[in-house]
Design an enzyme around this catalytic site. Structure first.
Site, PDB file in Angstrom:
ATOM      1  N   HIS A 186      16.355 -17.327  -1.822  1.00 34.19           N
ATOM      2  CA  HIS A 186      16.441 -17.289  -3.226  1.00 34.19           C
ATOM      3  C   HIS A 186      16.369 -16.274  -3.302  1.00 34.19           C
ATOM      4  O   HIS A 186      15.408 -15.838  -5.397  1.00 34.19           O
ATOM      5  CB  HIS A 186      16.358 -18.762  -3.846  1.00 34.19           C
ATOM      6  N   GLU A 200       2.790   0.894  12.478  1.00 37.33           N
ATOM      7  CA  GLU A 200       1.870   2.139  12.939  1.00 37.33           C
ATOM      8  C   GLU A 200       2.201   2.699  14.297  1.00 37.33           C
ATOM      9  O   GLU A 200       1.740   3.261  14.496  1.00 37.33           O
ATOM     10  CB  GLU A 200       0.226   0.813  13.069  1.00 37.33           C
ATOM     11  N   LYS A 208      -7.967   7.516   4.441  1.00 34.44           N
ATOM     12  CA  LYS A 208      -9.303   8.240   3.781  1.00 34.44           C
ATOM     13  C   LYS A 208      -9.940   8.906   4.484  1.00 34.44           C
ATOM     14  O   LYS A 208     -11.227   9.149   3.129  1.00 34.44           O
ATOM     15  CB  LYS A 208      -9.427   7.288   6.064  1.00 34.44           C
TER      16      LYS A 208
HETATM   17  O1  PA5 Z   1      -3.643  -1.030  15.006  1.00 32.28           O
HETATM   18  C1  PA5 Z   1      -4.953  -0.049  14.457  1.00 32.28           C
HETATM   19  O2  PA5 Z   1      -5.878   0.476  14.954  1.00 32.28           O
HETATM   20  C2  PA5 Z   1      -5.554  -0.405  12.942  1.00 32.28           C
HETATM   21  O3  PA5 Z   1      -4.701  -0.996  11.978  1.00 32.28           O
HETATM   22  C3  PA5 Z   1      -7.159  -0.954  13.018  1.00 32.28           C
HETATM   23  O4  PA5 Z   1      -7.207  -2.641  13.649  1.00 32.28           O
HETATM   24  C4  PA5 Z   1      -7.385  -0.841  11.739  1.00 32.28           C
HETATM   25  O5  PA5 Z   1      -7.574   0.733  10.974  1.00 32.28           O
HETATM   26  C5  PA5 Z   1      -9.111  -1.020  12.015  1.00 32.28           C
HETATM   27  O6  PA5 Z   1      -9.809  -0.568  12.552  1.00 32.28           O
HETATM   28  P1  PA5 Z   1     -11.238  -0.810  12.918  1.00 32.28           P
HETATM   29  O7  PA5 Z   1     -11.169  -2.092  13.512  1.00 32.28           O
HETATM   30  O8  PA5 Z   1     -11.940   0.429  13.822  1.00 32.28           O
HETATM   31  O9  PA5 Z   1     -11.874  -0.899  11.235  1.00 32.28           O
END
Ligand code: PA5
Length: 501
Positions: A361, A340, A476
């Site tokens: 393995h 990310e 989303k």
């Molecule tokens: O790194 C990030 O910001 C994302 O991976 C969020 O943690 C993830 O999408 C979850 O989001 P939220 O905490 O708003 O539910």
């Protein structure tokens, strides 16, 4: 204070190309796939400049558009949490975290932690690496008052969620008994993530059935961890949860960098993990990053080596080869951190978590002889916590193991690590080692902070903003549009499901 022998190291000398003394086919291959020592040397000036930039970004109040989003709050967070706790005690964020954790620990036997992505993977990594491997199966006495821990709200698997709800319904019957009570920690920074929000409804409904709609336990045994504003905070307040019992994820800390906020620390404290030692480890790593020269700075070393491997040597696949299975979830946490943070603008290395020797393995064949697109970072813990499981003598020696009767699993592990690295070396497969002297709160704190800092440094080296994850929004948006188009379940079926029929 950090003891010198508890400091973690990054050892990368093995993937430096040898001096061209005598030409051999292997030396030629290594020169092609390893890094030249001069190239690593040349990086020092740039790394110092990038470190200065990352340090300066901590102070920026109004970052210029090209730096936005900027969420550098995680860098100083561990020390700030500790300092604030020393000054304000229970009134500090860490003090509040410990207080609600104690309430959950003392009043429940099971805690369900809801969250996804950065709101899940850090806590799971801490649970798997620092708790007993069979924590949930241990009888209460051996768990020493720590509740069993479950993770949900990180998927859309109806049956998996239904089975956890069923487990709670079947094992928790009498709310007056502490050993049958359960609680929920619901974590979402935005407060609007579908997987977590839907799971929270389901588990809250189950709690309403168990405790009764007027029970005070609902306010005491549900703990939200969320951003300063958002739907989850509004909902929690509307449900009567006191503002002081809601933990806050600061705006300047992004989800995958949030493990040392309540996101990771609350579940960790509930699990009985020493969160102060975690923070001390993380704070020590920030200090090392800011102050130490390249030769003693695992953040700069890891960032430089992996950056060069990805950008200049074409090693687009980054394998975290984890030699202690308890650290597998740290690998999954790093998968998200790297993907990310740097998987943007059609660039960024692809992370793979492998647990060795299990995956020797399975993936091992490919790592040894497959496409030459990989750099392997071994994650090694030097000393085991428990006494060795020895091979031992046996009357029957058909397996020919008596020759090893006085050796233990740590000896076999050591031989396997050396053997694997040697095999990589002889095939010019680049590998380096992250070394933890032991597996403890202090070393895991260092490790996670090291990987977060190195990811930011790598981003700055590659001109990729390591903060924000615009690509995650695409699914989303489509999911919400599709969901609105799906026909509703018949009313009777919904009512039955809510009643638990
Ligand atoms: O790194 C990030 O910001 C994302 O991976 C969020 O943690 C993830 O999408 C979850 O989001 P939220 O905490 O708003 O539910």
């Amino acid at each position: 204070m950090q003891l010198p022998d508890e400091a973690i190291e990054y050892s990368y000398q093995r993937l430096l190309a040898p001096l061209p003394d005598a030409w051999t086919p292997l030396a030629e291959l290594q020169a092609q796939h390893f890094l030249s020592p001069e190239r690593v040397e040349q990086m020092r000036t740039l790394l110092n400049a990038v470190r200065g930039q990352v340090a300066a970004e901590r102070e920026l109040q109004n970052p210029p558009p090209k730096l936005q989003p900027l969420q550098a709050g995680f860098i100083d967070l561990p020390q700030k949490m500790l300092d604030q706790y020393r000054r304000k005690g229970d009134a500090s964020e860490l003090g509040r975290t410990l207080r609600v954790a104690t309430r959950l620990k003392e009043n429940t036997d099971r805690v369900v932690v809801l969250g996804i992505g950065g709101s899940y993977l850090g806590a799971k990594a801490l649970f798997d690496s620092l708790c007993h491997a069979f924590h949930n199966e241990l009888p209460g006495k051996l768990r020493m008052g720590k509740p069993r821990i479950y993770f949900d709200g990180n998927h859309l698997d109806n049956d998996a969620q239904q089975e956890l709800l069923e487990l709670l319904e079947n094992t928790c019957v009498e709310p007056d008994l502490a050993e049958e009570r359960w609680g929920v920690v619901v974590i979402s920074k935005s407060g609007g993530t579908m997987e977590t929000a839907a799971a929270y409804r389901a588990f809250r409904n189950e709690m309403l059935k168990f405790y009764g709609p007027k029970s005070d336990w609902l306010k005491k045994l549900i703990v939200p961890v969320t951003g300063p504003k958002g739907k989850l905070r509004d909902l929690a307040k509307a449900e009567g949860i006191a503002e002081d019992d809601i933990l806050t994820i600061p705006d300047d800390i992004g989800g995958r960098y949030s493990v040392f906020t309540g996101v990771g620390l609350l579940p960790a404290a509930v699990m009985g993990i020493d969160v102060r030692a975690l923070l001390l480890g993380a704070a020590a790593m920030t200090k090392r990053f800011l102050e130490e020269p390249f030769d003693r700075n695992p953040v700069l070393q890891f960032a430089a080596i992996n950056h060069l491997m990805n950008e200049e040597q074409g090693k687009k696949t980054r394998v975290m080869a984890i030699w202690n299975k308890k650290l597998e979830s740290v690998g999954f946490w790093y998968d998200q951190l790297l993907s990310e943070s740097l998987g943007k603008m059609n660039r960024g290395a692809t992370p793979i978590t492998s647990v060795y020797s299990r995956d020797l393995h399975s993936r091992g064949q490919q790592h040894q002889e497959g496409t030459r697109d990989k750099v392997i970072n071994n994650l090694i813990v030097r000393t085991a916590k428990h006494s060795p499981v020895v091979v031992g003598m046996s009357d029957r020696n058909e397996d020919e193991l008596n020759q090893f009767s006085r050796k233990g699993l740590p000896d076999i592990l050591d031989a396997a690590i050396k053997g694997t690295n040697q095999a990589y070396q002889e095939a010019a497969r680049p590998s380096a080692d992250i070394i933890l002297p032991n597996l403890s709160e202090h070393t895991v704190g260092q490790l996670m902070q090291m990987l977060m800092l190195a990811t930011v440094v790598e981003g700055r080296l590659s001109n990729i903003n390591p903060y924000g994850q615009p690509g995650v929004e695409a699914y989303k948006k489509n999911m919400m549009a599709n969901l609105k188009a799906v026909p509703n379940l018949p009313k009777g079926e919904v009512a039955d499901a809510v009643k638990g029929k």
